[in-house]
Design a protein around this motif. Structure first.
Motif, PDB file in Angstrom:
ATOM      1  N   PRO A  22       1.063  -1.362  -0.250  1.00 11.12           N
ATOM      2  CA  PRO A  22       0.283  -0.113  -0.360  1.00 11.12           C
ATOM      3  C   PRO A  22       1.315   1.267   0.042  1.00 11.12           C
ATOM      4  CG  PRO A  22      -0.005  -1.006   2.166  1.00 11.12           C
ATOM      5  CD  PRO A  22       0.842  -2.097   1.135  1.00 11.12           C
ATOM      6  N   LEU A  23       0.318   2.467  -0.390  1.00  9.39           N
ATOM      7  CA  LEU A  23       1.056   3.582  -0.301  1.00  9.39           C
ATOM      8  C   LEU A  23       0.110   3.726   0.415  1.00  9.39           C
ATOM      9  CD1 LEU A  23       2.616   6.043  -1.042  1.00  9.39           C
ATOM     10  CD2 LEU A  23       0.657   6.676  -2.769  1.00  9.39           C
ATOM     11  N   LEU A  24       0.966   4.815   2.004  1.00  9.14           N
ATOM     12  CA  LEU A  24       0.297   5.576   2.779  1.00  9.14           C
ATOM     13  C   LEU A  24       0.697   7.095   3.091  1.00  9.14           C
ATOM     14  CD1 LEU A  24       0.256   2.771   5.442  1.00  9.14           C
ATOM     15  CD2 LEU A  24      -1.221   2.950   3.495  1.00  9.14           C
ATOM     16  N   TRP A  25       0.169   7.827   4.143  1.00  5.93           N
ATOM     17  CA  TRP A  25       0.263   8.442   4.143  1.00  5.93           C
ATOM     18  C   TRP A  25       0.599   9.333   5.924  1.00  5.93           C
ATOM     19  CZ3 TRP A  25       2.449  13.405   3.245  1.00  5.93           C
ATOM     20  CH2 TRP A  25       2.250  14.581   4.139  1.00  5.93           C
ATOM     21  N   GLN A  26       2.092   9.298   5.927  1.00  6.22           N
ATOM     22  CA  GLN A  26       2.631   9.132   7.031  1.00  6.22           C
ATOM     23  C   GLN A  26       2.787   7.918   7.554  1.00  6.22           C
ATOM     24  OE1 GLN A  26       4.545  12.483   7.001  1.00  6.22           O
ATOM     25  NE2 GLN A  26       3.642  12.149   8.818  1.00  6.22           N
ATOM     26  N   HIS A  27       2.835   7.351   7.154  1.00 13.48           N
ATOM     27  CA  HIS A  27       2.371   5.256   7.496  1.00 13.48           C
ATOM     28  C   HIS A  27       1.750   4.961   8.022  1.00 13.48           C
ATOM     29  CE1 HIS A  27       6.960   5.002   6.881  1.00 13.48           C
ATOM     30  NE2 HIS A  27       7.374   5.972   7.302  1.00 13.48           N
ATOM     31  N   GLY A  28      -0.186   5.926   7.986  1.00 20.14           N
ATOM     32  CA  GLY A  28      -0.713   5.194   8.677  1.00 20.14           C
ATOM     33  C   GLY A  28      -2.360   5.318   8.355  1.00 20.14           C
ATOM     34  N   GLY A  29      -3.138   4.817   8.067  1.00 22.45           N
ATOM     35  CA  GLY A  29      -4.481   5.126   7.771  1.00 22.45           C
ATOM     36  C   GLY A  29      -4.880   4.088   6.652  1.00 22.45           C
ATOM     37  N   ARG A  30      -5.914   4.153   5.973  1.00 19.47           N
ATOM     38  CA  ARG A  30      -5.871   4.193   4.901  1.00 19.47           C
ATOM     39  C   ARG A  30      -4.705   4.113   3.470  1.00 19.47           C
ATOM     40  NH1 ARG A  30     -11.637   5.747   4.074  1.00 19.47           N
ATOM     41  NH2 ARG A  30     -10.517   7.233   2.958  1.00 19.47           N
ATOM     42  N   ALA A  31      -5.034   3.513   2.369  1.00 13.71           N
ATOM     43  CA  ALA A  31      -4.238   3.645   1.681  1.00 13.71           C
ATOM     44  C   ALA A  31      -4.394   5.243   0.167  1.00 13.71           C
ATOM     45  CB  ALA A  31      -4.057   3.194   0.327  1.00 13.71           C
ATOM     46  N   VAL A  32      -3.496   5.504   0.059  1.00 14.81           N
ATOM     47  CA  VAL A  32      -4.065   7.220  -0.582  1.00 14.81           C
ATOM     48  C   VAL A  32      -3.253   7.070  -2.302  1.00 14.81           C
ATOM     49  CG1 VAL A  32      -3.437   8.296   1.584  1.00 14.81           C
ATOM     50  CG2 VAL A  32      -1.867   8.039   0.393  1.00 14.81           C
ATOM     51  N   GLY A  33      -3.780   6.294  -2.272  1.00 18.16           N
ATOM     52  CA  GLY A  33      -3.153   5.300  -4.028  1.00 18.16           C
ATOM     53  C   GLY A  33      -2.282   4.650  -3.661  1.00 18.16           C
ATOM     54  N   GLU A  34      -1.691   4.567  -4.594  1.00 17.12           N
ATOM     55  CA  GLU A  34      -0.942   2.952  -5.223  1.00 17.12           C
ATOM     56  C   GLU A  34       0.159   3.000  -5.514  1.00 17.12           C
ATOM     57  OE1 GLU A  34      -2.897   0.743  -8.414  1.00 17.12           O
ATOM     58  OE2 GLU A  34      -3.010   2.505  -9.826  1.00 17.12           O
ATOM     59  N   VAL A  35       1.456   2.335  -5.342  1.00 20.52           N
ATOM     60  CA  VAL A  35       2.573   1.845  -6.291  1.00 20.52           C
ATOM     61  C   VAL A  35       2.760   0.828  -6.808  1.00 20.52           C
ATOM     62  CG1 VAL A  35       4.965   0.752  -5.371  1.00 20.52           C
ATOM     63  CG2 VAL A  35       3.806   2.453  -3.637  1.00 20.52           C
ATOM     64  N   ARG A  36       3.127   1.987  -8.244  1.00 23.20           N
ATOM     65  CA  ARG A  36       3.070   0.852  -9.561  1.00 23.20           C
ATOM     66  C   ARG A  36       4.076   0.197  -9.937  1.00 23.20           C
ATOM     67  NH1 ARG A  36      -0.547   4.814 -13.169  1.00 23.20           N
ATOM     68  NH2 ARG A  36      -2.510   5.472 -11.793  1.00 23.20           N
ATOM     69  N   VAL A  37       4.990   0.326  -9.627  1.00 22.78           N
ATOM     70  CA  VAL A  37       6.306  -0.257  -9.721  1.00 22.78           C
ATOM     71  C   VAL A  37       7.647  -0.371  -8.253  1.00 22.78           C
ATOM     72  CG1 VAL A  37       8.113   0.660 -10.960  1.00 22.78           C
ATOM     73  CG2 VAL A  37       6.228   0.346 -12.217  1.00 22.78           C
ATOM     74  N   LEU A  38       7.623  -1.055  -8.089  1.00 24.94           N
ATOM     75  CA  LEU A  38       8.790  -1.347  -7.093  1.00 24.94           C
ATOM     76  C   LEU A  38       9.608  -1.973  -7.333  1.00 24.94           C
ATOM     77  CD1 LEU A  38       8.831   0.118  -3.492  1.00 24.94           C
ATOM     78  CD2 LEU A  38       7.322  -1.800  -3.484  1.00 24.94           C
ATOM     79  N   GLY A  39      10.964  -1.629  -6.836  1.00 30.83           N
ATOM     80  CA  GLY A  39      12.296  -2.396  -6.507  1.00 30.83           C
ATOM     81  C   GLY A  39      13.339  -1.957  -6.545  1.00 30.83           C
ATOM     82  N   GLU A  40      14.554  -2.870  -6.477  1.00 29.36           N
ATOM     83  CA  GLU A  40      15.427  -2.034  -5.785  1.00 29.36           C
ATOM     84  C   GLU A  40      16.225  -1.680  -6.982  1.00 29.36           C
ATOM     85  OE1 GLU A  40      19.337  -4.422  -4.590  1.00 29.36           O
ATOM     86  OE2 GLU A  40      17.662  -4.746  -2.242  1.00 29.36           O
ATOM     87  N   ASP A  41      17.371  -0.645  -7.660  1.00 33.14           N
ATOM     88  CA  ASP A  41      18.145  -0.428  -8.925  1.00 33.14           C
ATOM     89  C   ASP A  41      19.612  -0.170  -7.867  1.00 33.14           C
ATOM     90  OD1 ASP A  41      18.078   2.357  -7.871  1.00 33.14           O
ATOM     91  OD2 ASP A  41      17.195   2.869  -9.340  1.00 33.14           O
TER      92      ASP A  41
END
Length: 136
Positions: A45-64
């Motif tokens: 999940p994409l959160l605001w300040q590490h809490g509550g409900r999701a505020v959007g979405e993470v579409r791409v995630l990974g190490e580079d």
């Protein structure tokens, strides 16, 4: 929701940035090492300040080579407007430590990623949004 969008002039905002940068000591004395995010889940999940409900979405995630790269979108109208204006640029991540080395700093060598957050003040100063695109 439509009323809030009209009131703030905000629509979904896409962003890219780093939720963690390797080898940079954070304000709490932790440092994330390359490979710590080797087993990143498909979605978090994409959160605001590490809490509550999701505020959007993470579409791409990974190490580079630099760190934990994130591409996402903010749907919550007020926060989307702040990100679009550059008023909120901090990124962070919630985790469970799975591999740690202790020395002058605590080295995170393996973490279970739980969430990514937009934050007002990131623990790691380099963890920032670096590109924003409105209307996504």
């Amino acid at each position: 929701m439509a009323h809030e969008e009209a009131a703030t002039g905000s629509r979904a905002v896409r962003f890219a940035g780093y939720a963690a940068v390797f080898d940079a000591v954070d304000r709490g004395g932790d440092v994330v090492r390359r490979g710590a995010f080797a087993d990143v889940p498909g979605t978090v999940p994409l959160l605001w300040q590490h809490g509550g409900r999701a505020v959007g979405e993470v579409r791409v995630l990974g190490e580079d080579a630099r760190g934990l790269r994130v591409i996402g979108s903010v749907a919550e109208p007020r926060l989307a407007a702040l990100v679009a204006k550059g008023a909120v640029t901090g990124l962070s991540f919630g985790y469970r430590a799975r591999g740690v080395r202790r020395g002058a700093v605590r080295e995170l060598t393996e973490v279970e990623l739980v969430e990514v957050s937009l934050v007002a003040q990131p623990m790691q100063r380099l963890a920032r949004v670096h590109a924003v695109e409105s209307g996504g």
